[in-house]
Design an enzyme around this catalytic site. Structure first.
Site, PDB file in Angstrom:
ATOM      1  N   HIS A  23      35.156  36.643  -9.427  1.00 13.79           N
ATOM      2  CA  HIS A  23      33.866  36.850  -8.769  1.00 13.79           C
ATOM      3  C   HIS A  23      34.154  37.558  -7.445  1.00 13.79           C
ATOM      4  O   HIS A  23      34.928  37.043  -6.627  1.00 13.79           O
ATOM      5  CB  HIS A  23      33.135  35.524  -8.565  1.00 13.79           C
ATOM      6  CG  HIS A  23      32.791  34.879  -9.882  1.00 13.79           C
ATOM      7  ND1 HIS A  23      33.125  33.580 -10.204  1.00 13.79           N
ATOM      8  CD2 HIS A  23      32.170  35.397 -10.978  1.00 13.79           C
ATOM      9  CE1 HIS A  23      32.703  33.325 -11.440  1.00 13.79           C
ATOM     10  NE2 HIS A  23      32.122  34.410 -11.935  1.00 13.79           N
ATOM     11  N   GLU A  26      34.042  35.846  -3.720  1.00 14.18           N
ATOM     12  CA  GLU A  26      34.723  34.570  -3.457  1.00 14.18           C
ATOM     13  C   GLU A  26      36.054  34.892  -2.792  1.00 14.18           C
ATOM     14  O   GLU A  26      37.039  35.233  -3.442  1.00 14.18           O
ATOM     15  CB  GLU A  26      34.871  33.778  -4.764  1.00 14.18           C
ATOM     16  CG  GLU A  26      33.498  33.426  -5.325  1.00 14.18           C
ATOM     17  CD  GLU A  26      33.500  32.759  -6.702  1.00 14.18           C
ATOM     18  OE1 GLU A  26      32.398  32.472  -7.213  1.00 14.18           O
ATOM     19  OE2 GLU A  26      34.600  32.542  -7.257  1.00 14.18           O
ATOM     20  N   ARG A  65      29.095  39.115  -6.897  1.00 16.12           N
ATOM     21  CA  ARG A  65      29.694  38.268  -7.937  1.00 16.12           C
ATOM     22  C   ARG A  65      30.164  39.118  -9.132  1.00 16.12           C
ATOM     23  O   ARG A  65      31.246  38.954  -9.632  1.00 16.12           O
ATOM     24  CB  ARG A  65      28.686  37.210  -8.390  1.00 16.12           C
ATOM     25  CG  ARG A  65      29.244  36.212  -9.425  1.00 16.12           C
ATOM     26  CD  ARG A  65      28.232  35.109  -9.706  1.00 16.12           C
ATOM     27  NE  ARG A  65      28.645  34.213 -10.779  1.00 16.12           N
ATOM     28  CZ  ARG A  65      29.374  33.106 -10.612  1.00 16.12           C
ATOM     29  NH1 ARG A  65      29.816  32.770  -9.411  1.00 16.12           N
ATOM     30  NH2 ARG A  65      29.683  32.330 -11.615  1.00 16.12           N
ATOM     31  N   TYR A 166      32.025  27.627 -21.332  1.00  9.61           N
ATOM     32  CA  TYR A 166      31.851  29.076 -21.266  1.00  9.61           C
ATOM     33  C   TYR A 166      33.199  29.774 -21.382  1.00  9.61           C
ATOM     34  O   TYR A 166      34.250  29.167 -21.222  1.00  9.61           O
ATOM     35  CB  TYR A 166      31.114  29.468 -19.980  1.00  9.61           C
ATOM     36  CG  TYR A 166      31.517  28.675 -18.752  1.00  9.61           C
ATOM     37  CD1 TYR A 166      30.871  27.485 -18.436  1.00  9.61           C
ATOM     38  CD2 TYR A 166      32.562  29.110 -17.931  1.00  9.61           C
ATOM     39  CE1 TYR A 166      31.250  26.740 -17.327  1.00  9.61           C
ATOM     40  CE2 TYR A 166      32.929  28.372 -16.806  1.00  9.61           C
ATOM     41  CZ  TYR A 166      32.280  27.190 -16.516  1.00  9.61           C
ATOM     42  OH  TYR A 166      32.662  26.458 -15.419  1.00  9.61           O
ATOM     43  N   SER A 167      33.129  31.088 -21.648  1.00  4.49           N
ATOM     44  CA  SER A 167      34.346  31.846 -21.977  1.00  4.49           C
ATOM     45  C   SER A 167      34.917  32.525 -20.737  1.00  4.49           C
ATOM     46  O   SER A 167      34.522  33.623 -20.374  1.00  4.49           O
ATOM     47  CB  SER A 167      34.013  32.899 -23.029  1.00  4.49           C
ATOM     48  OG  SER A 167      33.345  32.287 -24.107  1.00  4.49           O
ATOM     49  N   SER A 169      37.731  33.998 -17.820  1.00  6.42           N
ATOM     50  CA  SER A 169      38.828  34.973 -17.734  1.00  6.42           C
ATOM     51  C   SER A 169      40.159  34.297 -18.052  1.00  6.42           C
ATOM     52  O   SER A 169      40.988  34.832 -18.771  1.00  6.42           O
ATOM     53  CB  SER A 169      38.923  35.566 -16.326  1.00  6.42           C
ATOM     54  OG  SER A 169      37.667  35.898 -15.825  1.00  6.42           O
ATOM     55  N   ARG A 170      40.355  33.104 -17.471  1.00  9.29           N
ATOM     56  CA  ARG A 170      41.626  32.405 -17.647  1.00  9.29           C
ATOM     57  C   ARG A 170      41.843  31.941 -19.085  1.00  9.29           C
ATOM     58  O   ARG A 170      42.971  31.622 -19.476  1.00  9.29           O
ATOM     59  CB  ARG A 170      41.695  31.201 -16.697  1.00  9.29           C
ATOM     60  CG  ARG A 170      40.541  30.200 -16.876  1.00  9.29           C
ATOM     61  CD  ARG A 170      40.502  29.135 -15.810  1.00  9.29           C
ATOM     62  NE  ARG A 170      39.349  28.254 -15.919  1.00  9.29           N
ATOM     63  CZ  ARG A 170      38.206  28.405 -15.268  1.00  9.29           C
ATOM     64  NH1 ARG A 170      38.049  29.429 -14.443  1.00  9.29           N
ATOM     65  NH2 ARG A 170      37.214  27.548 -15.435  1.00  9.29           N
ATOM     66  N   GLU A 180      38.802  25.640  -7.889  1.00 10.88           N
ATOM     67  CA  GLU A 180      37.468  25.854  -7.303  1.00 10.88           C
ATOM     68  C   GLU A 180      37.440  25.166  -5.953  1.00 10.88           C
ATOM     69  O   GLU A 180      37.474  23.943  -5.887  1.00 10.88           O
ATOM     70  CB  GLU A 180      36.440  25.227  -8.254  1.00 10.88           C
ATOM     71  CG  GLU A 180      35.005  25.448  -7.913  1.00 10.88           C
ATOM     72  CD  GLU A 180      34.547  26.873  -8.148  1.00 10.88           C
ATOM     73  OE1 GLU A 180      34.440  27.591  -7.153  1.00 10.88           O
ATOM     74  OE2 GLU A 180      34.304  27.263  -9.311  1.00 10.88           O
ATOM     75  N   TYR A 290      24.512  29.765  -8.948  1.00 10.24           N
ATOM     76  CA  TYR A 290      23.903  29.154 -10.124  1.00 10.24           C
ATOM     77  C   TYR A 290      22.377  29.173 -10.105  1.00 10.24           C
ATOM     78  O   TYR A 290      21.742  28.715 -11.050  1.00 10.24           O
ATOM     79  CB  TYR A 290      24.413  27.719 -10.310  1.00 10.24           C
ATOM     80  CG  TYR A 290      25.879  27.638 -10.732  1.00 10.24           C
ATOM     81  CD1 TYR A 290      26.597  28.775 -11.119  1.00 10.24           C
ATOM     82  CD2 TYR A 290      26.547  26.421 -10.759  1.00 10.24           C
ATOM     83  CE1 TYR A 290      27.930  28.694 -11.492  1.00 10.24           C
ATOM     84  CE2 TYR A 290      27.884  26.327 -11.143  1.00 10.24           C
ATOM     85  CZ  TYR A 290      28.568  27.468 -11.510  1.00 10.24           C
ATOM     86  OH  TYR A 290      29.881  27.381 -11.890  1.00 10.24           O
TER      87      TYR A 290
HETATM   88  C1  LIG Z   1      30.889  29.069  -8.519  1.00 11.37           C
HETATM   89  C2  LIG Z   1      31.689  29.589  -9.687  1.00 11.37           C
HETATM   90  O1  LIG Z   1      31.826  30.771  -9.836  1.00 11.37           O
HETATM   91  N1  LIG Z   1      32.228  28.709 -10.514  1.00 11.37           N
HETATM   92  C3  LIG Z   1      32.983  29.080 -11.682  1.00 11.37           C
HETATM   93  C4  LIG Z   1      33.563  27.862 -12.349  1.00 11.37           C
HETATM   94  C5  LIG Z   1      34.696  28.171 -13.272  1.00 11.37           C
HETATM   95  O2  LIG Z   1      35.521  29.026 -12.962  1.00 11.37           O
HETATM   96  O3  LIG Z   1      34.784  27.504 -14.333  1.00 11.37           O
HETATM   97  C6  LIG Z   1      32.082  29.834 -12.672  1.00 11.37           C
HETATM   98  O4  LIG Z   1      30.893  29.523 -12.761  1.00 11.37           O
HETATM   99  O5  LIG Z   1      32.556  30.729 -13.339  1.00 11.37           O
HETATM  100 ZN   LIG Z   2      33.696  31.928  -9.082  1.00 14.00          ZN
END
Ligand SMILES: CC(=O)N[C@@H](CC(=O)O)C(=O)O
Ligand SMILES: [Zn+2]
EC number: 3.5.1.15
Length: 317
Positions: A23, A26, A65, A166-167, A169-170, A180, A290
């Site tokens: 993002h 960040e 973002r 959710y899918s 990057s890592r 985080e 969010y």
């Molecule tokens: C605030 C934020 O970006 N949190 C991450 C959490 C994560 O990496 O699982 C996201 O929503 O992707």
């Molecule tokens: Zn993030």
């Protein structure tokens, strides 16, 4: 991985990546990764090749973002197997490139470990994000990190959920780890947040070095917060938000929320109370990113996971 009852064995973790800028607003991860691209001494460990990498350079450049779509939701099988073309959203093309370099996701050629560095506007402290309760390597690492940074705390958020996962990057790595850290506003660097991210990464890399050297990690248990549900802001019939996070809940990430406790404060001053069943532990409370995801906070439940004895596979020969 081989599992023999309570024993988990893995190949050495030789290939490790550190992602920043998944993002683009960040700042801690972006700054650390850029530092380490210039001079990687701090992240070097014996027998480990650690690659610092900016995952969404166009979003970083714009300090936003994302450009077209959230990169940290883009690593679906559908996206990764889509025929490449100019009409694809920027982040989908980028996901395909990242999957080529660090994956392919789910294959033996994938990187062993990827740390993905994030910041949150929520008061979550230094949170480790675990994607699978069965990832004993990550559980052992998280146990090690928790011990190393005590008395400071380091909650573990388990995102394993049939609908809410959710899918990321890592997720192209065999062992994906999210970090985080907050609270920190978007586009801002705070020294305390920067330092705690740096310290957690130091311990994580130390763990990998010790593991590769053949150190055996005995069975251990790790307290985690498992994602339970997501809560949206109260809205009117046009979809406009009509309440704020209640002052009693604001900044109270990881603290118990019980049925009847205040949750939102309507603009007319009335209180909306939590009506679920049993105690939950809210987190990502009032996360700026969010609002567009219709999410005021997520609820979690506490759970204790057990990690088996952990050591490198070659010790079995
Ligand atoms: C605030 C934020 O970006 N949190 C991450 C959490 C994560 O990496 O699982 C996201 O929503 O992707
Ligand atoms: Zn993030």
């Amino acid at each position: 991985m081989t599992s023999i009852s309570n024993v988990s064995c893995f190949n050495e973790a030789r290939r490790v990546a550190i992602f920043g800028g998944t993002h683009g607003n960040e700042m801690s991860g972006i700054t650390l990764v850029n530092l380490w691209i210039k001079n990687g001494k701090e992240i070097q460990r014996k027998g480990v090749e650690t690659k610092p990498f900016i995952t969404n350079p166009r979003a970083v450049e714009k300090c936003t973002r994302y450009v077209d779509t959230d990169l940290n939701r883009a690593f679906t099988t559908e996206n990764l197997s889509a025929p490449s073309g100019d009409d694809l959203p920027y982040e989908v093309k980028r996901a395909q490139q990242i999957n080529e370099i660090f994956g392919p996701k789910g294959s033996p050629d994938a990187y062993d470990v990827i740390f993905d560095l994030h910041n949150t506007t929520s008061n979550m402290g230094c949170t480790l994000i675990l994607e699978s309760s069965k990832d004993h390597f990550n559980l052992q690492m998280m146990h090690y990190i928790k011990k190393a940074i005590a008395p400071d705390s380091c909650p573990v958020l388990l995102t394993e959920h049939p609908l809410l996962k959710y899918s990321t990057s890592r997720s192209v790595a065999k062992h994906p780890i999210g970090l985080e850290v907050g609270p920190q506003p978007q586009g801002v660097l705070r020294s305390n947040i920067f330092e705690s991210m740096r310290v957690v990464l130091k311990h994580a890399l130390d763990f990998i070095e010790l593991f590769n050297e053949g150190l055996e990690f005995p069975p251990c248990s790790v307290d985690v917060f498992r994602v339970w549900d997501k809560m949206d802001y109260p809205r009117d019939t046009n979809g406009n938000i009509i309440a704020m996070v209640h002052p009693n809940l604001q900044d109270c990430d990881w603290e118990p929320l019980n049925p009847g406790d205040p949750m939102f404060q309507m603009f007319d001053g009335t209180t909306v109370r939590y009506e679920g069943v049993g105690t939950v532990y809210p987190t990502f409370i009032n996360e700026a990113a969010y609002y567009e995801k219709q999410q005021a906070f997520v609820t979690t439940r506490r759970e204790t996971l057990v990690a088996g004895n952990c050591f490198i596979l070659s010790l079995l020969d």
